[in-house]
Design a protein around this motif. Structure first.
Motif, PDB file in Angstrom:
ATOM      1  N   ASP A 242     -14.458   8.096  19.282  1.00 24.82           N
ATOM      2  CA  ASP A 242     -14.328   9.472  19.734  1.00 24.82           C
ATOM      3  C   ASP A 242     -14.899   9.635  21.144  1.00 24.82           C
ATOM      4  OD1 ASP A 242     -13.645  12.274  19.108  1.00 24.82           O
ATOM      5  OD2 ASP A 242     -15.797  12.597  19.266  1.00 24.82           O
ATOM      6  N   ALA A 243     -16.030   8.994  21.409  1.00 21.12           N
ATOM      7  CA  ALA A 243     -16.599   9.056  22.758  1.00 21.12           C
ATOM      8  C   ALA A 243     -15.680   8.403  23.783  1.00 21.12           C
ATOM      9  CB  ALA A 243     -17.971   8.382  22.770  1.00 21.12           C
ATOM     10  N   GLU A 244     -15.005   7.321  23.383  1.00 24.28           N
ATOM     11  CA  GLU A 244     -14.076   6.661  24.301  1.00 24.28           C
ATOM     12  C   GLU A 244     -12.873   7.553  24.594  1.00 24.28           C
ATOM     13  OE1 GLU A 244     -12.684   3.593  26.753  1.00 24.28           O
ATOM     14  OE2 GLU A 244     -14.635   4.046  25.870  1.00 24.28           O
ATOM     15  N   ARG A 245     -12.379   8.252  23.572  1.00 25.20           N
ATOM     16  CA  ARG A 245     -11.264   9.180  23.807  1.00 25.20           C
ATOM     17  C   ARG A 245     -11.689  10.304  24.755  1.00 25.20           C
ATOM     18  NH1 ARG A 245     -10.094   8.234  18.288  1.00 25.20           N
ATOM     19  NH2 ARG A 245     -11.389  10.002  17.675  1.00 25.20           N
ATOM     20  N   ARG A 246     -12.914  10.771  24.589  1.00 27.86           N
ATOM     21  CA  ARG A 246     -13.394  11.821  25.497  1.00 27.86           C
ATOM     22  C   ARG A 246     -13.511  11.295  26.924  1.00 27.86           C
ATOM     23  NH1 ARG A 246     -18.089  15.055  22.074  1.00 27.86           N
ATOM     24  NH2 ARG A 246     -17.037  14.999  20.064  1.00 27.86           N
ATOM     25  N   ARG A 247     -13.972  10.071  27.058  1.00 23.05           N
ATOM     26  CA  ARG A 247     -14.086   9.493  28.405  1.00 23.05           C
ATOM     27  C   ARG A 247     -12.712   9.367  29.047  1.00 23.05           C
ATOM     28  NH1 ARG A 247     -13.254   5.069  30.998  1.00 23.05           N
ATOM     29  NH2 ARG A 247     -12.424   4.052  29.133  1.00 23.05           N
ATOM     30  N   ASP A 251     -11.451  11.150  32.438  1.00 23.86           N
ATOM     31  CA  ASP A 251     -10.930  10.380  33.569  1.00 23.86           C
ATOM     32  C   ASP A 251      -9.534  10.843  33.957  1.00 23.86           C
ATOM     33  OD1 ASP A 251     -13.279   8.989  33.563  1.00 23.86           O
ATOM     34  OD2 ASP A 251     -12.478   7.221  32.526  1.00 23.86           O
ATOM     35  N   LEU A 252      -8.696  11.083  32.943  1.00 22.30           N
ATOM     36  CA  LEU A 252      -7.342  11.560  33.255  1.00 22.30           C
ATOM     37  C   LEU A 252      -7.368  12.960  33.851  1.00 22.30           C
ATOM     38  CD1 LEU A 252      -5.361  10.318  30.118  1.00 22.30           C
ATOM     39  CD2 LEU A 252      -5.302   9.361  32.421  1.00 22.30           C
ATOM     40  N   HIS A 253      -8.223  13.805  33.308  1.00 19.52           N
ATOM     41  CA  HIS A 253      -8.272  15.186  33.789  1.00 19.52           C
ATOM     42  C   HIS A 253      -8.833  15.269  35.199  1.00 19.52           C
ATOM     43  CE1 HIS A 253      -9.958  19.264  34.248  1.00 19.52           C
ATOM     44  NE2 HIS A 253      -8.931  19.647  33.497  1.00 19.52           N
ATOM     45  N   ASP A 254      -9.898  14.509  35.463  1.00 20.54           N
ATOM     46  CA  ASP A 254     -10.549  14.600  36.767  1.00 20.54           C
ATOM     47  C   ASP A 254      -9.951  13.663  37.810  1.00 20.54           C
ATOM     48  OD1 ASP A 254     -12.242  16.399  35.555  1.00 20.54           O
ATOM     49  OD2 ASP A 254     -13.785  14.893  35.111  1.00 20.54           O
ATOM     50  N   GLY A 255      -9.180  12.665  37.365  1.00 20.01           N
ATOM     51  CA  GLY A 255      -8.634  11.702  38.307  1.00 20.01           C
ATOM     52  C   GLY A 255      -7.142  11.825  38.499  1.00 20.01           C
ATOM     53  N   VAL A 256      -6.397  11.258  37.552  1.00 18.67           N
ATOM     54  CA  VAL A 256      -4.938  11.196  37.699  1.00 18.67           C
ATOM     55  C   VAL A 256      -4.335  12.595  37.737  1.00 18.67           C
ATOM     56  CG1 VAL A 256      -2.817  10.313  36.673  1.00 18.67           C
ATOM     57  CG2 VAL A 256      -4.932   8.969  36.527  1.00 18.67           C
ATOM     58  N   GLN A 257      -4.814  13.484  36.880  1.00 27.86           N
ATOM     59  CA  GLN A 257      -4.224  14.821  36.839  1.00 27.86           C
ATOM     60  C   GLN A 257      -4.437  15.553  38.162  1.00 27.86           C
ATOM     61  OE1 GLN A 257      -5.072  17.003  33.287  1.00 27.86           O
ATOM     62  NE2 GLN A 257      -4.710  18.995  34.220  1.00 27.86           N
ATOM     63  N   LEU A 299       1.324  14.752  31.356  1.00 25.62           N
ATOM     64  CA  LEU A 299      -0.058  14.268  31.389  1.00 25.62           C
ATOM     65  C   LEU A 299      -0.996  15.282  30.750  1.00 25.62           C
ATOM     66  CD1 LEU A 299      -2.081  12.128  32.286  1.00 25.62           C
ATOM     67  CD2 LEU A 299      -2.219  13.267  34.503  1.00 25.62           C
ATOM     68  N   ARG A 300      -0.765  16.574  31.009  1.00 24.26           N
ATOM     69  CA  ARG A 300      -1.593  17.592  30.375  1.00 24.26           C
ATOM     70  C   ARG A 300      -1.447  17.563  28.863  1.00 24.26           C
ATOM     71  NH1 ARG A 300      -0.183  22.497  34.621  1.00 24.26           N
ATOM     72  NH2 ARG A 300      -1.782  21.963  36.176  1.00 24.26           N
ATOM     73  N   ASP A 301      -0.222  17.382  28.376  1.00 17.84           N
ATOM     74  CA  ASP A 301      -0.016  17.277  26.934  1.00 17.84           C
ATOM     75  C   ASP A 301      -0.732  16.045  26.371  1.00 17.84           C
ATOM     76  OD1 ASP A 301       1.511  19.552  27.031  1.00 17.84           O
ATOM     77  OD2 ASP A 301       3.432  18.467  27.155  1.00 17.84           O
ATOM     78  N   LEU A 302      -0.676  14.941  27.119  1.00 20.15           N
ATOM     79  CA  LEU A 302      -1.358  13.725  26.677  1.00 20.15           C
ATOM     80  C   LEU A 302      -2.869  13.939  26.610  1.00 20.15           C
ATOM     81  CD1 LEU A 302      -1.395  10.694  25.969  1.00 20.15           C
ATOM     82  CD2 LEU A 302      -1.416  10.215  28.435  1.00 20.15           C
ATOM     83  N   VAL A 303      -3.415  14.604  27.620  1.00 15.76           N
ATOM     84  CA  VAL A 303      -4.857  14.864  27.645  1.00 15.76           C
ATOM     85  C   VAL A 303      -5.252  15.746  26.466  1.00 15.76           C
ATOM     86  CG1 VAL A 303      -6.684  16.036  28.919  1.00 15.76           C
ATOM     87  CG2 VAL A 303      -5.131  14.486  30.104  1.00 15.76           C
TER      88      VAL A 303
END
Length: 434
Positions: A242-247, A251-257, A299-303
């Motif tokens: 669960d912690a890995e999914r949050r990380r 990362d996706l929200h603050d980086g790629v997105q 990407l938002r849906d994936l996040v």
């Protein structure tokens, strides 16, 4: 043939069956070291009881007799609950140091005071340890004494011819007067020496087997301990996942997105500020802008599917409201659960609802759906209902098999009712705490 013969000749060396082998001496040290410990355990455990039984008939009245019985009984109970664990730890230390056998400890008492001691008296583990100190210990001591006697007598009789000449003529072992008796006695010495290692090994193995059976946890206790250890390790593994999914979500929200947002903005700005482009360039720029926005949406849906931030901040109710609002059909949400469950449990519940609504949109051809979130004591119940075509089969290779695996990973249950033409009802029950 010859290699097998050589191996059979080397077998006694490996087994410690020869008097001069290191293993034979280690076994001897192990069993001899147990004699004082076994003796102390027997004396400390049995002596107070024998003293009480001997002193009770000396009482002058029934009242004094009953009083002395109660006093000695209480003393024996205290002695058992205090000395027995100490003797057990001493025996475990001997086994660990001299035979490399590590026996797991048993927690006999939780808390302090007379209630804890009373519970300890009723403990099966305590009486198994007492049985070892009273029964198995003395038997091992007798075996150790027999092995020690075989070693001592064998050594003495083997070296007897070296000093037999100094014996008086009247001695039955004088070589001049009784040569046959001396020869017979001398032959008995090596026999005893070669018998001592197997006897010592037998005593050591018996002592170790008794200690493993009586000093350690019982079979049921050992299984329970393994179950508890597996439950702790599984909870840690789920928390780590669960912690890995949050990380990954962060990362996706603050980086790629953010990079995609910047790219879409630049493309939109280019379309608005570059009027002199050809029609082909404008069309290509428009297509690229559209693809960037579509990628950002996916990407938002994936996040959100990984682990939405609202689940941590606002809880399961708010997270499910977001899923229901984004569904392509009307979704009614009913929440009657108070309080919050463990983070891993809420993540599984969110995943179940998200995947169920995705499956409804793809396969059910439903016009509406309903989500129910209820809590019954320590169980969290999630129900997803739709009015689609039904016919969902968890064994048919659909997404329901993945849902079942995800739910079972936290000791949850999943049931599916989906008659053909009658809609589908998915019910999931999860423990609130791992």
């Amino acid at each position: 043939m010859f290699p097998s013969l050589a191996a059979s000749l080397r077998a006694p060396w490996a087994a410690g069956a020869l008097p001069w082998s290191a293993k034979a001496w280690r076994n001897t040290v192990f069993v001899v070291a147990g004699i004082p410990v076994h003796t102390a355990g027997l004396v400390v455990t049995v002596a107070p009881l024998e003293l009480g039984l001997a002193a009770t008939p000396l009482s002058v009245s029934l009242t004094v007799m009953l009083l002395m019985t109660l006093v000695f009984g209480a003393a024996c109970a205290v002695l058992l609950t205090v000395v027995t664990p100490l003797l057990t730890r001493l025996q475990r230390s001997r086994l660990r140091a001299l035979s490399a056998v590590d026996i797991a400890g048993v927690e006999l008492r939780s808390g302090t005071g007379w209630r804890a001691r009373a519970g300890m008296i009723r403990s099966e583990s305590l009486w198994r340890q007492v049985a070892y100190h009273v029964l198995a210990g003395p038997a091992a001591s007798l075996g150790a004494l027999a092995a020690l006697a075989a070693w001592a007598l064998g050594c003495a009789l083997t070296v007897l011819p070296l000093f037999a000449w100094a014996l008086p003529a009247s001695s039955p072992l004088n070589p001049g007067a009784h040569p046959t008796a001396l020869a017979t006695t001398w032959l008995l010495g090596p026999v005893l020496l070669f018998m001592a290692p197997p006897l010592t090994r037998l005593v050591a193995r018996t002592d170790i087997a008794a200690a493993q059976a009586l000093l350690g946890p019982s079979r049921a206790g050992e299984l329970q301990r393994r179950v508890d250890r597996l439950a702790v390790s599984r909870a840690a593994l789920l928390d780590a996942a669960d912690a890995e999914r949050r990380r990954i979500e962060r990362d996706l929200h603050d980086g790629v997105q953010q990079r995609l947002v910047s790219l879409a903005m630049r493309l939109g700005l280019a379309r608005a500020t570059l009027p002199g482009l050809s029609s082909e360039a404008k069309e290509l720029l428009a297509n690229v802008h559209t693809e960037a926005k579509d990628a950002l949406t996916e990407l938002r849906d994936l996040v959100r599917g990984l682990h939405p931030a609202v689940l941590d901040e606002e809880g399961l109710d708010a997270a499910l409201s977001g899923i229901a609002a984004r569904a392509p059909f009307p979704v009614r949400l009913r929440v009657s659960a108070e309080g919050r469950a463990a983070p891993a449990i809420e993540a599984v519940a969110y995943f179940v609802v998200s995947e169920s609504l995705a499956n409804i949109a793809k396969h059910a051809r439903a016009t509406q759906a309903e989500i129910r979130l209820e809590r019954d004591a320590d169980r969290l119940r999630v129900t997803v209902i739709d009015d689609g075509v039904g016919g969902a089969d968890p064994t048919g290779g659909t997404g329901l098999a993945g849902l079942a695996n995800r739910v079972s990973s936290v000791d949850g249950t999943l049931s599916v009712s989906s008659p053909a033409g009658g809609g589908t009802r998915i019910t999931v029950e999860l423990p609130c705490v791992l």
